[in-house]
Design a protein around this motif. Structure first.
Motif, PDB file in Angstrom:
ATOM      1  N   TRP A 159     -69.326 -58.213  17.825  1.00  0.00           N
ATOM      2  CA  TRP A 159     -68.950 -59.516  18.362  1.00  0.00           C
ATOM      3  C   TRP A 159     -69.642 -60.654  17.611  1.00  0.00           C
ATOM      4  O   TRP A 159     -69.050 -61.722  17.405  1.00  0.00           O
ATOM      5  CB  TRP A 159     -69.283 -59.596  19.840  1.00  0.00           C
ATOM      6  N   ALA A 160     -70.882 -60.455  17.208  1.00  0.00           N
ATOM      7  CA  ALA A 160     -71.587 -61.493  16.445  1.00  0.00           C
ATOM      8  C   ALA A 160     -70.883 -61.774  15.126  1.00  0.00           C
ATOM      9  O   ALA A 160     -70.771 -62.943  14.708  1.00  0.00           O
ATOM     10  CB  ALA A 160     -73.036 -61.054  16.205  1.00  0.00           C
ATOM     11  N   ILE A 170     -62.578 -64.697  15.150  1.00  0.00           N
ATOM     12  CA  ILE A 170     -62.169 -65.624  16.206  1.00  0.00           C
ATOM     13  C   ILE A 170     -61.666 -66.932  15.607  1.00  0.00           C
ATOM     14  O   ILE A 170     -60.564 -67.414  15.940  1.00  0.00           O
ATOM     15  CB  ILE A 170     -63.339 -65.890  17.168  1.00  0.00           C
ATOM     16  N   ASN A 171     -62.448 -67.515  14.706  1.00  0.00           N
ATOM     17  CA  ASN A 171     -62.012 -68.767  14.083  1.00  0.00           C
ATOM     18  C   ASN A 171     -60.797 -68.554  13.190  1.00  0.00           C
ATOM     19  O   ASN A 171     -59.954 -69.454  13.050  1.00  0.00           O
ATOM     20  CB  ASN A 171     -63.155 -69.373  13.266  1.00  0.00           C
ATOM     21  N   GLY A 172     -60.691 -67.371  12.580  1.00  0.00           N
ATOM     22  CA  GLY A 172     -59.509 -67.088  11.775  1.00  0.00           C
ATOM     23  C   GLY A 172     -58.241 -67.078  12.610  1.00  0.00           C
ATOM     24  O   GLY A 172     -57.210 -67.628  12.220  1.00  0.00           O
ATOM     25  N   TRP A 186     -69.849 -71.007  17.226  1.00  0.00           N
ATOM     26  CA  TRP A 186     -69.868 -70.239  18.459  1.00  0.00           C
ATOM     27  C   TRP A 186     -71.243 -69.694  18.807  1.00  0.00           C
ATOM     28  O   TRP A 186     -71.499 -69.369  19.966  1.00  0.00           O
ATOM     29  CB  TRP A 186     -68.883 -69.071  18.373  1.00  0.00           C
ATOM     30  N   LEU A 187     -72.114 -69.569  17.835  1.00  0.00           N
ATOM     31  CA  LEU A 187     -73.414 -68.966  18.061  1.00  0.00           C
ATOM     32  C   LEU A 187     -74.531 -69.997  18.167  1.00  0.00           C
ATOM     33  O   LEU A 187     -75.696 -69.620  18.321  1.00  0.00           O
ATOM     34  CB  LEU A 187     -73.736 -67.964  16.939  1.00  0.00           C
ATOM     35  N   LEU A 197     -70.969 -65.412  27.511  1.00  0.00           N
ATOM     36  CA  LEU A 197     -70.199 -65.028  28.690  1.00  0.00           C
ATOM     37  C   LEU A 197     -69.061 -64.080  28.323  1.00  0.00           C
ATOM     38  O   LEU A 197     -68.810 -63.090  29.031  1.00  0.00           O
ATOM     39  CB  LEU A 197     -69.656 -66.288  29.368  1.00  0.00           C
ATOM     40  N   VAL A 198     -68.377 -64.360  27.227  1.00  0.00           N
ATOM     41  CA  VAL A 198     -67.268 -63.492  26.796  1.00  0.00           C
ATOM     42  C   VAL A 198     -67.766 -62.090  26.488  1.00  0.00           C
ATOM     43  O   VAL A 198     -67.174 -61.087  26.927  1.00  0.00           O
ATOM     44  CB  VAL A 198     -66.565 -64.119  25.569  1.00  0.00           C
ATOM     45  N   VAL A 199     -68.862 -61.990  25.750  1.00  0.00           N
ATOM     46  CA  VAL A 199     -69.387 -60.679  25.386  1.00  0.00           C
ATOM     47  C   VAL A 199     -69.889 -59.933  26.631  1.00  0.00           C
ATOM     48  O   VAL A 199     -69.676 -58.727  26.775  1.00  0.00           O
ATOM     49  CB  VAL A 199     -70.512 -60.825  24.348  1.00  0.00           C
ATOM     50  N   SER A 200     -70.536 -60.645  27.541  1.00  0.00           N
ATOM     51  CA  SER A 200     -71.049 -60.006  28.746  1.00  0.00           C
ATOM     52  C   SER A 200     -69.915 -59.474  29.624  1.00  0.00           C
ATOM     53  O   SER A 200     -69.992 -58.351  30.146  1.00  0.00           O
ATOM     54  CB  SER A 200     -71.908 -60.999  29.534  1.00  0.00           C
TER      55      SER A 200
END
Length: 331
Positions: A159-160, A170-172, A186-187, A197-200
């Motif tokens: 995810w990172a 994600i940006n692509g 995003w980071l 939150l999305v990853v959790s």
């Protein structure tokens, strides 16, 4: 007609073998062995629990009363006692340390409430959807459980990479869909909270789905058939049958998700490293930074003890409320 021979007059009967005699008692050693065997089998697990959890917890409580810094790290037992000074620094919300801890606490509370709520909602929706028989249901169940089966570090590292600004997936995708004018970060910054939150939620909702799907197996199908004959729709069936029947399961599930999410350290640490953005500064990572970045282990241990007390109080209140509601429902 069957004849039975009477015992001879001179024959002796063995003690305890008469008609009303009791069976001989088992030896005391055998009884102790039967009673003590379960405890003996549990002894290795209890010793490991003591070694892995209880001993470090006791040491942490002791350290919270010491002025343990980098000067005493070689022999922490020689650090001077500070009493309640570390706790005073942690709860002094007018000072920088206490103010940062309070802000991290509120961030963690917001993150926990939203994450647990979304995990539970997605779990209920998926579990109810997969109760019906259709082609490919087994495949969907397997796919839904993949995030729960993957190792945490491997999943979060993936995810990172996906959330990288310049070459992330994600940006692509957002750029191809024309949803953003410029690639967002995003980071770092405020978007870090959304990323966390999305990853959790992605990592936690399959557990809720698994538990709720098992709970739905215990609800008789006759109840749904009777409700359908009475004209109840799908939403009325979920409201009147599914959710009340899942109440005991939900009580345990919400508590477990709350404790896991509130104490989550791996996800923010792997996503953001040792220094999380301010918007995603969870209290577990904040305590780590207070301990291992500033080398003030006494203050960090005091924060950990305060966190433990908070979780114990919340858990006790939650169990008291849910048990009272269960007793009222049974009555």
């Amino acid at each position: 007609m069957t004849l039975t021979a009477a015992p001879e007059a001179g024959a002796r009967t063995a003690p305890g073998s008469g008609p009303g005699a009791r069976a001989p008692r088992a030896p005391r050693f055998g009884r102790l062995r039967r009673v003590g065997l379960p405890y003996l089998l549990l002894l290795p697990a209890l010793l490991l629990e003591l070694l892995v959890h209880l001993v470090p917890m006791v040491i942490g409580i002791v350290v919270s009363f010491k002025e343990l810094t980098q000067f005493y790290i070689r022999d922490w037992s020689t650090a001077p006692w500070s009493g309640l000074d570390n706790y005073g620094v942690s709860v002094d919300f007018n000072a920088p340390v206490g103010e940062a801890l309070l802000k991290s606490f509120f961030t963690t509370c917001l993150f926990t409430v939203v994450s647990v709520g979304l995990c539970w909602l997605l779990g209920v929706m998926a579990a109810v959807f997969l109760q019906e028989n259709f082609r490919g249901r087994g495949l969907l169940r397997t796919v839904f459980l993949v995030p729960y089966a993957l190792p945490v570090y491997a999943a979060v590292i993936t995810w990172a990479f996906m959330f990288q600004r310049d070459n992330g997936l994600i940006n692509g995708v957002l750029d191809q869909l024309g949803l953003t004018d410029s690639a967002p970060f995003w980071l770092i910054g405020d978007n870090a909270f959304v990323t966390l939150l999305v990853v959790s939620v992605w990592k936690g909702w399959p557990f809720a789905f698994l538990i709720l799907m098992a709970g739905l197996q215990n609800i008789p199908r006759d109840l749904y058939e009777a409700a359908a004959l009475d004209g109840a729709g799908i939403w009325q069936q979920i409201r009147r049958i599914t959710l009340p029947s899942l109440r005991p399961v939900n009580q345990v599930l919400v508590l477990v998700l709350f404790l896991w999410t509130f104490n989550d350290f791996n996800t923010p640490f792997v996503l953001f490293g040792k220094a999380a953005p301010e918007s995603a500064d969870l209290i577990s990572l904040h305590i780590y930074q207070s301990s291992f970045q500033t080398w003030n282990f006494g203050t960090g241990s005091a924060m950990s003890v305060l966190l433990l007390l908070f979780l114990l109080v919340v858990t006790g209140i939650y169990l008291a409320i849910t048990s009272r509601g269960r007793q009222a429902g049974d009555a």
